[in-house]
Enzyme design. Structure first.
Site, mmCIF file in Angstrom:
data_model
loop_
_atom_site.group_PDB
_atom_site.id
_atom_site.type_symbol
_atom_site.label_atom_id
_atom_site.label_comp_id
_atom_site.label_asym_id
_atom_site.label_seq_id
_atom_site.Cartn_x
_atom_site.Cartn_y
_atom_site.Cartn_z
ATOM 1 N N LYS A 1 14.792 -2.568 6.530
ATOM 2 C CA LYS A 1 16.222 -2.618 6.885
ATOM 3 C C LYS A 1 16.743 -4.053 6.778
ATOM 4 C CE LYS A 1 15.055 0.632 10.473
ATOM 5 N NZ LYS A 1 14.921 0.657 11.936
ATOM 6 N N ARG B 1 -9.817 -3.435 3.129
ATOM 7 C CA ARG B 1 -10.803 -4.216 3.874
ATOM 8 C C ARG B 1 -10.195 -5.083 4.971
ATOM 9 N NH1 ARG B 1 -12.708 -2.869 -0.504
ATOM 10 N NH2 ARG B 1 -10.589 -3.312 -1.149
ATOM 11 N N THR B 2 -9.191 -5.860 4.625
ATOM 12 C CA THR B 2 -8.719 -6.866 5.581
ATOM 13 C C THR B 2 -8.114 -6.183 6.806
ATOM 14 O OG1 THR B 2 -8.267 -8.264 3.677
ATOM 15 C CG2 THR B 2 -7.376 -8.995 5.791
ATOM 16 N N HIS C 1 -6.044 -16.876 1.272
ATOM 17 C CA HIS C 1 -6.594 -15.714 1.998
ATOM 18 C C HIS C 1 -7.730 -16.255 2.873
ATOM 19 C CE1 HIS C 1 -7.781 -11.807 3.129
ATOM 20 N NE2 HIS C 1 -7.837 -11.205 1.951
ATOM 21 N N ARG D 1 -0.260 -9.932 6.570
ATOM 22 C CA ARG D 1 -0.334 -10.049 5.102
ATOM 23 C C ARG D 1 1.069 -9.874 4.550
ATOM 24 N NH1 ARG D 1 -4.554 -7.179 1.131
ATOM 25 N NH2 ARG D 1 -5.786 -8.862 2.022
HETATM 26 N N1 CP Z 1 -10.596 -8.503 -0.023
HETATM 27 C C1 CP Z 1 -9.405 -7.999 0.366
HETATM 28 O O1 CP Z 1 -8.483 -8.722 0.767
HETATM 29 O O2 CP Z 1 -9.325 -6.631 0.272
HETATM 30 P P1 CP Z 1 -8.061 -5.780 0.724
HETATM 31 O O3 CP Z 1 -6.930 -6.125 -0.184
HETATM 32 O O4 CP Z 1 -8.511 -4.343 0.612
HETATM 33 O O5 CP Z 1 -7.738 -6.173 2.141
#
Ligand code: CP
Length: 306
Positions: free
Chosen positions: A81, A52-53, A130, A102
């Site tokens: 590396k 999703r993100t 998040h 991320r």
């Molecule tokens: N909600 C969420 O962060 O989903 P993903 O890990 O798929 O990005």
């Protein structure tokens, strides 16, 4: 200096309102924004898996007319590396106008932001925060309930490692008369810094184990998955993973207007039979995620569309 989004508290309540208003306008008038990011590039630097993100960020940039570069795993980048996050962001700053990152290590996007010439968005850092999921959650609640104050929200599942929970509690703690019901097994309670913050602000919260007991009192039920990837011991994960399963039977205990949210991915904690219940809004929530990320990209790039 570029403006970053590392923590949901980086935006004031007024700024969040503006962001959500903008997301609403984008949803209603997509054509108006179709070229807002012409010749702009988003880098998605994902050192950890995501559906999703990452894809909603990439979809957001495409819908704004911009370009996307990036990597979807540490293995496919020079991190494999031994390159540091600080060096990587200095390079990304040469190629892109904005970066969504991320990382499994808490604080990695913050470290990147210190060396970055472009806005850095924390797209999830370890078990910490998040913030763009929180923007998604706030927009979903505001759009479907009409307000963010005067609500009782139950957060259920892995409250220890669930970074979306930490960010959402912090963000909602700034609204009036929000009551938190923290539903978890003792081993997966929210970290102490969250309850200390709630105590410090004199906010109403209860910690409990029993979902059936909590459910009739809730306006929002925020379900979460047990975060297998953050456990040190597989046996502990197996013991915890099915602690909560939301079923049709349990939904009968809930108010007619209670909403069920989940940041997704779901594993086993919401039975698929619940998906057809009109109160189950987690797939709509994922759709709101793209609109709010479009609004965030425009805002951090300082782009206004008339
Ligand atoms: N909600 C969420 O962060 O989903 P993903 O890990 O798929 O990005």
């Amino acid at each position: 200096m570029p403006r970053h989004l590392l923590n949901p508290m980086d935006f004031s309540v007024e700024e969040l309102d503006k962001l959500m208003d903008l997301a609403g306008d984008i949803e209603r008038n997509p054509d108006k924004y179709a070229h807002a990011c012409d010749r702009k590039t988003l880098a998605t630097c994902f050192y950890e898996p995501s559906t999703r993100t990452r894809l909603s960020f990439e979809g957001a940039m495409y819908h704004l007319g911009g370009h996307v570069i990036g990597f979807a795993s540490a293995d496919s980048s020079s991190a494999s590396k031994g390159e540091s996050v600080s060096d990587t962001i200095r390079i990304i700053s040469c190629y892109a106008d904005i970066c969504a990152m991320r990382h499994p290590k808490e604080g990695a996007p913050l470290v990147a932001s210190l060396k970055s010439r472009i806005p850095v968005i924390n797209a999830g850092d370890g078990g910490h925060q998040h913030p763009t999921q929180t923007l998604t959650d706030l927009l979903t609640i505001r759009s479907l309930k009409g307000h963010l104050d005067n609500i009782t929200i139950g957060l259920c599942g892995d409250l220890k490692f669930g970074r979306t929970v930490h960010s959402l509690i912090e963000a909602l703690s700034r609204y009036e008369n929000v009551r938190f019901v923290l539903i978890s097994p003792p081993e997966l309670r929210v970290p102490g810094y969250i309850t200390e913050m709630l105590d410090h602000k004199n906010l109403q919260y209860r910690e409990m184990q029993n979902l059936e007991e909590a459910i009739p009192t809730l306006d929002i039920l925020y379900m979460t998955r047990v975060q297998r990837e953050r456990f040190f011991n597989e046996d502990d994960y197996i013991r915890m993973k099915d602690f909560y399963i939301l079923t049709k039977e349990k939904m009968k205990l809930a108010r007619e207007d209670m909403l069920v949210l989940h940041p997704l991915p779901r594993v086993n904690e919401i039975s698929v039979e619940v998906d057809d219940d009109p109160r189950a809004v987690y797939f709509r929530q994922a759709q709101y995620g793209m609109y709010i990320r479009m609004a965030l990209i425009l805002t951090l790039l300082g782009l206004e569309v008339q």
